[in-house]
Design an enzyme around this catalytic site. Structure first.
Site, PDB file in Angstrom:
ATOM      1  CG  ASP A  66      -1.842   1.179   1.283  1.00  0.00           C
ATOM      2  OD1 ASP A  66      -1.525   2.230   0.682  1.00  0.00           O
ATOM      3  OD2 ASP A  66      -2.900   1.070   1.913  1.00  0.00           O
ATOM      4  CG  ASN A  93       0.065   1.254 -12.667  1.00  0.00           C
ATOM      5  OD1 ASN A  93      -0.346   1.733 -13.722  1.00  0.00           O
ATOM      6  ND2 ASN A  93      -0.698   0.486 -11.895  1.00  0.00           N
ATOM      7  CE1 TYR A 175      -5.917  10.042 -12.147  1.00  0.00           C
ATOM      8  CE2 TYR A 175      -6.013  11.451 -14.089  1.00  0.00           C
ATOM      9  CZ  TYR A 175      -5.668  10.245 -13.490  1.00  0.00           C
ATOM     10  OH  TYR A 175      -5.057   9.257 -14.238  1.00  0.00           O
ATOM     11  CE  LYS A 179      -2.176  10.011 -12.356  1.00  0.00           C
ATOM     12  NZ  LYS A 179      -1.415   8.850 -11.879  1.00  0.00           N
ATOM     13  CB  THR A 210      -8.746   0.600 -16.021  1.00  0.00           C
ATOM     14  OG1 THR A 210      -8.720   2.019 -15.797  1.00  0.00           O
ATOM     15  CG2 THR A 210      -7.649   0.201 -16.984  1.00  0.00           C
TER      16      THR A 210
END
Ligand code: NAP
Length: 257
Positions: A66, A93, A175, A179, A210
């Site tokens: 984790d 990832n 998000y 990034k 996904t």
């Protein structure tokens, strides 16, 4: 694979590898002959993925990881160290995104939660694995980012990889900014490691079907794994501090930070 003799098996760690792009990267690197540690925050999900890939004859080992738990990260690094001693490739990832809301309606706690995995998790895992990457003949760090993290492309509202039509650029505060921070993290590590054999790059894997996007993506996880695997296996003269996007060309497209 390079022509140099390399007695111990090439090793790789992939975080968030029990499903999606991470699982596909794990499979592809193992097919290339790597011993791959399949990082999973949930042991049962990780062991299930390990079983499937080992059934194909691949050297894949579930690694409890984790990325938000520094004690767990340290234990994971210790195990890789004891079993393999060095690390050829680290693919950061694991990633999350919060609910889709406007920035003006996004609570800071939501942004913080996303950063814990997408930014601080990468730092924790990278620092824990770096001593082993330094010991490898050609260590590679691949940070799985997104075109949504590009400030240049966001400001122009242009996705050069074509995942989003011109003038459309999602405004996900947690998000996108996580990034963007990950991109900065990538360049910063690349610069620290310029005088070593370690190359550090970021990738936008394309719009992949996904769980993270409710399977709205158009690429398969195997297709999304293509550029991460290229960057994880770069030759000696490969680049560092680059941001490469999947655009179906052989080596992908250079994205702006
Ligand atoms: N799919 C796309 O179109 C796309 C586009 C650009 C970038 N990306 C990036 O690609 C990466 C992989 O995403 P994906 O599309 O394959 O999504 P996914 O199928 O949802 O996989 C995400 C993986 O990350 C793991 N994870 C989440 N939090 C974690 C933590 N704290 N510690 C360890 N593992 C954790 C998940 O584990 P659990 O199964 O336990 O939840 C899962 O294995 C992410 O960084 C994502 O931002 C995806």
């Amino acid at each position: 694979m390079s022509g140099t003799t390399h007695n111990p098996p090439r090793t790789a760690v992939v975080t968030g590898a029990n499903k999606g792009i991470g699982r596909a990267v794990t499979r592809a690197l193992a097919v290339l002959g790597h011993r791959v540690y399949l990082g999973a925050r949930d042991q049962d999900r990780g062991l299930a993925a390990e079983r499937e890939l080992r059934a194909e004859g691949l050297d894949v080992r579930c690694l409890h990881l984790d990325v938000t738990d520094e004690a767990v990260v340290e234990r994971a690094a210790k195990r890789v160290e004891e079993e393999s001693g060095h690390l050829d490739a680290l693919v950061n990832n694991a990633g999350v995104g919060g609910p889709v809301t406007l920035p003006s309606r996004t609570p800071p706690a939501e942004v913080r939660r996303t950063y814990e995995t997408n930014v601080f998790g990468v730092i924790a895992v990278t620092n824990a694995m770096l001593p082993m990457l330094r010991r490898a003949p050609a260590g590679r760090i691949v940070n799985v980012s997104s075109v949504l993290g590009s400030l240049t492309h966001a400001a122009a509202r242009q996705d050069p990889t074509g995942a989003f039509p011109a003038g459309v650029f999602p405004t996900l505060l947690d998000y996108n900014t996580s990034k963007a921070a990950l991109n900065a993290v990538t360049v910063t590590y690349a610069n620290e490691l310029r005088d070593t054999r370690i190359l550090v790059n970021a990738v936008s894997p394309g719009f992949v079907a996904t769980d993270i996007n409710g399977h709205q993506g158009v690429l398969t996880p195997a297709e999304g794994a293509r550029i991460p695997v290229l960057l994880a296996t770069l030759g000696e003269d490969g680049p560092t501090a680059t941001f490469v996007g999947e655009d179906s060309t052989p080596t992908g497209r250079q994205l702006s930070w």
